[in-house]
Design a protein around this motif. Structure first.
Motif, short mmCIF file in Angstrom:
data_model
loop_
_atom_site.label_atom_id
_atom_site.label_comp_id
_atom_site.label_asym_id
_atom_site.label_seq_id
_atom_site.Cartn_x
_atom_site.Cartn_y
_atom_site.Cartn_z
N TYR A 241 -4.81 3.81 -5.19
CA TYR A 241 -3.89 4.62 -4.40
C TYR A 241 -4.31 4.63 -2.93
CZ TYR A 241 -1.92 6.24 -8.78
OH TYR A 241 -1.30 6.30 -10.00
N ASP A 242 -3.27 4.61 -2.07
CA ASP A 242 -3.45 4.75 -0.63
C ASP A 242 -4.46 3.76 -0.07
OD1 ASP A 242 -1.58 6.80 -0.78
OD2 ASP A 242 -3.09 8.35 -1.02
N VAL A 243 -4.27 2.49 -0.42
CA VAL A 243 -5.14 1.42 0.07
C VAL A 243 -4.83 1.18 1.55
CG1 VAL A 243 -5.77 -1.01 -0.19
CG2 VAL A 243 -5.22 0.37 -2.22
N PRO A 244 -5.83 1.20 2.41
CA PRO A 244 -5.56 0.98 3.84
C PRO A 244 -5.30 -0.49 4.15
CG PRO A 244 -7.91 1.19 3.47
CD PRO A 244 -7.26 1.45 2.14
N ASP A 245 -4.74 -0.73 5.33
CA ASP A 245 -4.60 -2.11 5.80
C ASP A 245 -5.97 -2.67 6.12
OD1 ASP A 245 -1.84 -1.97 5.62
OD2 ASP A 245 -1.61 -1.25 7.68
N ASP A 246 -6.18 -3.93 5.79
CA ASP A 246 -7.47 -4.56 6.06
C ASP A 246 -7.26 -6.06 6.11
OD1 ASP A 246 -10.21 -5.80 5.41
OD2 ASP A 246 -10.73 -3.67 5.60
N ALA B 40 2.81 -2.41 -2.21
CA ALA B 40 3.14 -1.07 -2.69
C ALA B 40 4.03 -1.17 -3.92
CB ALA B 40 3.86 -0.28 -1.59
N LEU B 41 3.63 -0.46 -5.00
CA LEU B 41 4.34 -0.56 -6.27
C LEU B 41 5.02 0.74 -6.70
CD1 LEU B 41 1.69 -2.48 -8.42
CD2 LEU B 41 3.62 -3.46 -7.17
N TYR B 42 4.43 1.87 -6.31
CA TYR B 42 4.79 3.09 -7.03
C TYR B 42 4.30 4.30 -6.22
CZ TYR B 42 4.91 6.12 -11.21
OH TYR B 42 5.18 7.11 -12.11
N GLN B 43 4.99 5.41 -6.36
CA GLN B 43 4.51 6.67 -5.80
C GLN B 43 4.50 7.73 -6.89
OE1 GLN B 43 7.20 7.27 -2.42
NE2 GLN B 43 5.54 6.70 -1.03
N GLU B 44 3.52 8.60 -6.84
CA GLU B 44 3.46 9.67 -7.83
C GLU B 44 3.13 11.00 -7.17
OE1 GLU B 44 -1.17 9.72 -9.42
OE2 GLU B 44 0.42 9.09 -10.77
N ARG C 81 1.40 10.33 -3.41
CA ARG C 81 0.54 9.22 -2.99
C ARG C 81 1.11 7.92 -3.51
NH1 ARG C 81 -4.92 9.21 -6.66
NH2 ARG C 81 -3.92 9.24 -8.71
N THR C 82 0.69 6.80 -2.89
CA THR C 82 1.27 5.49 -3.18
C THR C 82 0.26 4.60 -3.89
OG1 THR C 82 2.67 5.64 -1.21
CG2 THR C 82 2.35 3.45 -2.15
N LEU C 83 0.72 3.97 -4.97
CA LEU C 83 -0.10 3.03 -5.72
C LEU C 83 0.13 1.62 -5.18
CD1 LEU C 83 -1.92 2.39 -8.21
CD2 LEU C 83 0.21 2.05 -9.51
N TYR C 84 -0.98 0.91 -4.94
CA TYR C 84 -0.91 -0.46 -4.44
C TYR C 84 -1.61 -1.42 -5.40
CZ TYR C 84 0.36 1.27 0.24
OH TYR C 84 1.01 1.86 1.31
N LEU C 85 -1.07 -2.61 -5.49
CA LEU C 85 -1.81 -3.74 -6.02
C LEU C 85 -2.41 -4.44 -4.81
CD1 LEU C 85 -2.60 -5.71 -8.34
CD2 LEU C 85 -0.47 -6.93 -7.85
N ALA C 86 -3.72 -4.55 -4.78
CA ALA C 86 -4.40 -5.19 -3.64
C ALA C 86 -5.38 -6.22 -4.18
CB ALA C 86 -5.13 -4.15 -2.79
N LEU D 116 8.70 1.66 -6.62
CA LEU D 116 9.10 1.11 -5.33
C LEU D 116 9.45 -0.36 -5.48
CD1 LEU D 116 6.25 2.56 -3.09
CD2 LEU D 116 8.58 3.47 -3.30
N GLU D 117 10.26 -0.85 -4.54
CA GLU D 117 10.47 -2.27 -4.45
C GLU D 117 9.20 -2.91 -3.95
OE1 GLU D 117 12.87 -4.44 -5.16
OE2 GLU D 117 14.08 -2.88 -6.11
N SER D 118 8.72 -3.94 -4.64
CA SER D 118 7.46 -4.58 -4.26
C SER D 118 7.66 -5.46 -3.03
CB SER D 118 6.92 -5.43 -5.41
OG SER D 118 6.60 -4.62 -6.50
N THR D 119 6.79 -5.25 -2.03
CA THR D 119 6.83 -6.10 -0.83
C THR D 119 5.42 -6.43 -0.44
OG1 THR D 119 6.83 -4.12 0.58
CG2 THR D 119 8.96 -5.10 0.04
N ASP D 120 5.19 -7.67 -0.03
CA ASP D 120 3.85 -8.07 0.44
C ASP D 120 3.66 -7.58 1.87
OD1 ASP D 120 2.92 -9.44 -1.81
OD2 ASP D 120 4.21 -11.15 -1.31
N ASN D 121 2.42 -7.11 2.15
CA ASN D 121 2.08 -6.69 3.50
C ASN D 121 1.07 -7.63 4.10
OD1 ASN D 121 3.71 -4.40 3.39
ND2 ASN D 121 2.10 -3.17 2.43
#
Length: 310
Positions: free
Chosen positions: A147-152, A159-163, A264-269, A305-310
Motif C-alpha cells: 500500500y501507498d508505494v512511493p515513486d522511485d 495502482a490496482l485497488y483502494q480500500e 489507501r491505495t494498493l500497488y503492484l510494484a 482501479l483501472e491498472s496503469t503503469d507509472n
C-alpha cells in the motif's frame, strides 16, 4: 502395446513370481494377468512360462524383456532431461504481500501462479507495506503487493485497488454503522509504528484536521495489535482483511470510518529486472484475478482501479 504393459511384464520377470510382482506394482493380480494376456494376444506369442520356481520368460519373452528395459530406460531418461530443462528455464520470483492480503488471497495467489505461470518459481513472503518497500529497495524482493508505494527510479508500480480502513473493537457491531474520524480518535487506540502506511495515514489525517491523536499502545505486529483489541483494552484502526477471521467469528466488530474516509491505495510494484520476466504478463493476470477475489471479500470497503503503469 503400451508402456504400462511393458512395465508390468518387466516387473514379473524381475520378481520371478506373478503374485510378488502384483504386490510390488500395487495392482490386483487378476488385472496384472489381464494386461499380460492382452500383450500376448497382440504379439501372437507366449511370453511367460510357469514352473515350480515361479514364472520366467519364454524365448520370445526374453527378447521382449531386453527391448522393454531399453524402452523404459529411454522414457525415464527423456523425462529426466525434460524436467531438468524445465527447471533450468524456470524464472525465480521473490514476491512480498501484506498480512491482510496474505489472509485473504495469499493461498490463491500461490496456487494461481502455479497453474497459470508455470515458468515462475514463486517464493512468497509476508510483511507490512513499509517493510516490503524497504526490502524491494534493497533488492531482496523482486515484486510486491503493498500500500501507498512511493515513486522511485528503482522500480515501476501500478495502482490496482483502494480500500477503506475500519475501526476495530470488541464493542457490539452497531450493524457496521460508520463512525466519524474524530469520534474514532476518542477511543484509546493501539496502532502500528509511525512508518507503517496505516499509522502514517491516521497521523496525517489527524494533523490535517487539527485533531489530537492519543495512542495508548504502539505495536509492530498485527497479531499483537489484535490481541490487545481482543482483550478489550484498546480499539484499532486497521485494514478489514487483518481481522476478517475474527469478524466472521464475531469476536471483533468493525465500523467504517467517515468524515473523512481513510482510504489507501494498493500497488503492484517491481524491480526493473522483474519487469523483464518472460512470464510477466501471466504474473500480472494472476495478480488481477487475485485482486478480483479481494474485491469480493471487501464489499463496499474496496474500490478496484483501472491498472496503469507509472
Amino acid at each position: 502395446m503400451n508402456l504400462r504393459q511393458l512395465k508390468y511384464f518387466a516387473q514379473i520377470i524381475e520378481a520371478g513370481n506373478m503374485t510378488r510382482a502384483a504386490e510390488q506394482l500395487n495392482v490386483a493380480q487378476p488385472a496384472l494377468g489381464m494386461q499380460i494376456k492382452q500383450l500376448e494376444e497382440e504379439l501372437g506369442v507366449t511370453l511367460l512360462v510357469r514352473h515350480s520356481r515361479g514364472t520366467g520368460p519364454t524365448q520370445m519373452g526374453a527378447v521382449l524383456y531386453e527391448r522393454a528395459l531399453a524402452i523404459l530406460n529411454l522414457v525415464e531418461e527423456t523425462r529426466r532431461e525434460i524436467m531438468s530443462a524445465r527447471a533450468a528455464s524456470t524464472e525465480p520470483l521473490r514476491f512480498g504481500i501484506t498480512p491482510s492480503l496474505m489472509q485473504m488471497i495469499g493461498s490463491e495467489l500461490a496456487l494461481q501462479m502455479s497453474d497459470h505461470a508455470p515458468g515462475i518459481s514463486l517464493s512468497l513472503s509476508e510483511e507490512m507495506s513499509h517493510l516490503l518497500i524497504e526490502t524491494l529497495r534493497r533488492g531482496e524482493l523482486d515484486m510486491i503487493l503493498a500500500y501507498d508505494v512511493p515513486d522511485d527510479a528503482g522500480w515501476w508500480k501500478r495502482a490496482l485497488y483502494q480500500e477503506d480502513l475500519v475501526l476495530v473493537s470488541t464493542s457490539p457491531d452497531h450493524r457496521r454503522i460508520p463512525i466519524p474520524f474524530a469520534e474514532a480518535l476518542s477511543e484509546p487506540l493501539v496502532l502500528p509504528e509511525p512508518r507503517d502506511s496505516v499509522r502514517a495515514l491516521v497521523d496525517r489525517t489527524a494533523k490535517e484536521l487539527g485533531l489530537q491523536l492519543k495512542v495508548a499502545h504502539e505495536i509492530r505486529s498485527i497479531p499483537g495489535i489484535k490481541t490487545m483489541i481482543l482483550r478489550g483494552v484498546a480499539a484499532g484502526i486497521l485494514p478489514f482483511g487483518t481481522v476478517l477471521a475474527e469478524v466472521q467469528a464475531k469476536t471483533l466488530s468493525i465500523r467504517p470510518i467517515m468524515d473523512p474516509t481513510l482510504r489507501r491505495t494498493l500497488y503492484l510494484a517491481g524491480s526493473q529486472t522483474a519487469g523483464r520476466l518472460r512470464s510477466i504478463s501471466a504474473v500480472r493476470q494472476v495478480v488481477r484475478a487475485a485482486v478480483a477475489t479481494l474485491t469480493s471479500y471487501m464489499g463496499p470497503l474496496g474500490h478496484p482501479l483501472e491498472s496503469t503503469d507509472n
